[in-house]
Design a protein around this motif. Structure first.
Motif, PDB file in Angstrom:
ATOM      1  N   ALA A  62       9.836  26.827  64.343  1.00 18.15           N
ATOM      2  CA  ALA A  62      10.697  26.236  63.316  1.00 18.15           C
ATOM      3  C   ALA A  62      11.151  24.833  63.719  1.00 18.15           C
ATOM      4  O   ALA A  62      11.094  23.917  62.890  1.00 18.15           O
ATOM      5  N   PRO A  63      11.577  24.613  64.976  1.00 15.09           N
ATOM      6  CA  PRO A  63      11.960  23.240  65.342  1.00 15.09           C
ATOM      7  C   PRO A  63      10.803  22.246  65.222  1.00 15.09           C
ATOM      8  O   PRO A  63      11.015  21.096  64.825  1.00 15.09           O
ATOM      9  N   ASP A  64       9.593  22.651  65.565  1.00 18.59           N
ATOM     10  CA  ASP A  64       8.441  21.752  65.433  1.00 18.59           C
ATOM     11  C   ASP A  64       8.179  21.391  63.971  1.00 18.59           C
ATOM     12  O   ASP A  64       7.896  20.233  63.634  1.00 18.59           O
ATOM     13  N   ILE A  65       8.263  22.398  63.104  1.00 20.46           N
ATOM     14  CA  ILE A  65       8.029  22.148  61.678  1.00 20.46           C
ATOM     15  C   ILE A  65       9.144  21.266  61.121  1.00 20.46           C
ATOM     16  O   ILE A  65       8.885  20.314  60.382  1.00 20.46           O
ATOM     17  N   LEU A  66      10.381  21.566  61.518  1.00 26.32           N
ATOM     18  CA  LEU A  66      11.518  20.765  61.048  1.00 26.32           C
ATOM     19  C   LEU A  66      11.396  19.320  61.527  1.00 26.32           C
ATOM     20  O   LEU A  66      11.614  18.378  60.748  1.00 26.32           O
ATOM     21  N   ASP A  67      11.030  19.117  62.794  1.00 26.19           N
ATOM     22  CA  ASP A  67      10.846  17.755  63.312  1.00 26.19           C
ATOM     23  C   ASP A  67       9.785  17.005  62.504  1.00 26.19           C
ATOM     24  O   ASP A  67       9.949  15.819  62.189  1.00 26.19           O
ATOM     25  N   ALA A  68       8.695  17.684  62.186  1.00 22.89           N
ATOM     26  CA  ALA A  68       7.624  17.038  61.418  1.00 22.89           C
ATOM     27  C   ALA A  68       8.110  16.674  60.025  1.00 22.89           C
ATOM     28  O   ALA A  68       7.859  15.555  59.545  1.00 22.89           O
ATOM     29  N   LEU A  69       8.829  17.590  59.371  1.00 21.23           N
ATOM     30  CA  LEU A  69       9.345  17.307  58.028  1.00 21.23           C
ATOM     31  C   LEU A  69      10.294  16.112  58.052  1.00 21.23           C
ATOM     32  O   LEU A  69      10.222  15.230  57.185  1.00 21.23           O
ATOM     33  N   GLN A  70      11.180  16.080  59.044  1.00 21.99           N
ATOM     34  CA  GLN A  70      12.117  14.957  59.141  1.00 21.99           C
ATOM     35  C   GLN A  70      11.390  13.649  59.419  1.00 21.99           C
ATOM     36  O   GLN A  70      11.754  12.601  58.882  1.00 21.99           O
ATOM     37  N   ALA A  71      10.353  13.694  60.249  1.00 19.77           N
ATOM     38  CA  ALA A  71       9.584  12.481  60.545  1.00 19.77           C
ATOM     39  C   ALA A  71       8.862  11.974  59.305  1.00 19.77           C
ATOM     40  O   ALA A  71       8.797  10.764  59.067  1.00 19.77           O
ATOM     41  N   PHE A  72       8.350  12.897  58.501  1.00 18.85           N
ATOM     42  CA  PHE A  72       7.707  12.487  57.248  1.00 18.85           C
ATOM     43  C   PHE A  72       8.741  11.871  56.316  1.00 18.85           C
ATOM     44  O   PHE A  72       8.512  10.835  55.700  1.00 18.85           O
ATOM     45  N   ARG A  73       9.901  12.516  56.198  1.00 19.78           N
ATOM     46  CA  ARG A  73      10.934  12.025  55.282  1.00 19.78           C
ATOM     47  C   ARG A  73      11.447  10.654  55.703  1.00 19.78           C
ATOM     48  O   ARG A  73      11.691   9.782  54.877  1.00 19.78           O
ATOM     49  N   ASN A  74      11.599  10.439  57.008  1.00 15.79           N
ATOM     50  CA  ASN A  74      12.135   9.175  57.509  1.00 15.79           C
ATOM     51  C   ASN A  74      11.089   8.075  57.630  1.00 15.79           C
ATOM     52  O   ASN A  74      11.411   6.951  58.022  1.00 15.79           O
ATOM     53  N   GLY A  75       9.823   8.401  57.339  1.00 12.48           N
ATOM     54  CA  GLY A  75       8.770   7.416  57.437  1.00 12.48           C
ATOM     55  C   GLY A  75       8.302   7.160  58.860  1.00 12.48           C
ATOM     56  O   GLY A  75       7.527   6.242  59.113  1.00 12.48           O
ATOM     57  N   GLU A  76       8.771   7.966  59.806  1.00 11.87           N
ATOM     58  CA  GLU A  76       8.348   7.822  61.197  1.00 11.87           C
ATOM     59  C   GLU A  76       6.935   8.363  61.409  1.00 11.87           C
ATOM     60  O   GLU A  76       6.299   8.049  62.408  1.00 11.87           O
ATOM     61  N   ARG A  77       6.494   9.178  60.494  1.00 14.90           N
ATOM     62  CA  ARG A  77       5.158   9.744  60.579  1.00 14.90           C
ATOM     63  C   ARG A  77       4.426   9.365  59.296  1.00 14.90           C
ATOM     64  O   ARG A  77       4.917   9.602  58.201  1.00 14.90           O
ATOM     65  N   GLU A  78       3.265   8.736  59.446  1.00 19.46           N
ATOM     66  CA  GLU A  78       2.508   8.274  58.287  1.00 19.46           C
ATOM     67  C   GLU A  78       1.963   9.440  57.491  1.00 19.46           C
ATOM     68  O   GLU A  78       1.509  10.438  58.070  1.00 19.46           O
ATOM     69  N   ALA A  79       2.004   9.263  56.189  1.00 23.19           N
ATOM     70  CA  ALA A  79       1.470  10.297  55.314  1.00 23.19           C
ATOM     71  C   ALA A  79       1.220   9.718  53.938  1.00 23.19           C
ATOM     72  O   ALA A  79       1.863   8.757  53.536  1.00 23.19           O
TER      73      ALA A  79
END
Length: 106
Positions: A62-79
């Motif tokens: 759950a923490p890994d999935i949450l971190d990924a979702l937050q990174a996508f939302r904040n634009g820290e992870r390209e998508a």
């Protein structure tokens, strides 16, 4: 021979009763319902997506999935898609989705 036939009938009856009942002595438990928005994840992250460029979410915490979702939302992870999807969720919704996906109830 009559005894064997009777035993066979008894065994078949027991098997039918067990097959049609919830686990012996256990109440039937339905998996919890998916939180809002979570069911859309399986369209791209289905368990059969292993090896696919998007990939499955099975086995992630759950923490890994949450971190990924937050990174996508904040634009820290390209998508191309996930950033737009993640921006639609509050922190609580993301946490609920991450916990639900990590449990594998989908």
């Amino acid at each position: 021979m009559k005894w064997v036939r009777r035993m066979r009938e008894v065994c078949i009856s027991i098997g039918l009763v067990m097959a049609s009942s919830p686990a012996m002595g256990q109440p039937a438990v339905s998996p919890p319902a998916a939180p809002p928005g979570a069911s859309s994840c399986s369209g791209c992250h289905a368990p059969s997506a292993v090896g696919h460029s998007i990939g499955a979410l099975q086995g992630l915490s759950a923490p890994d999935i949450l971190d990924a979702l937050q990174a996508f939302r904040n634009g820290e992870r390209e998508a191309t898609v996930m950033g737009r999807i993640a921006r639609g969720f509050s922190d609580g919704e993301m946490r609920a989705i991450a916990e639900w996906l990590a449990r594998g109830d989908e």
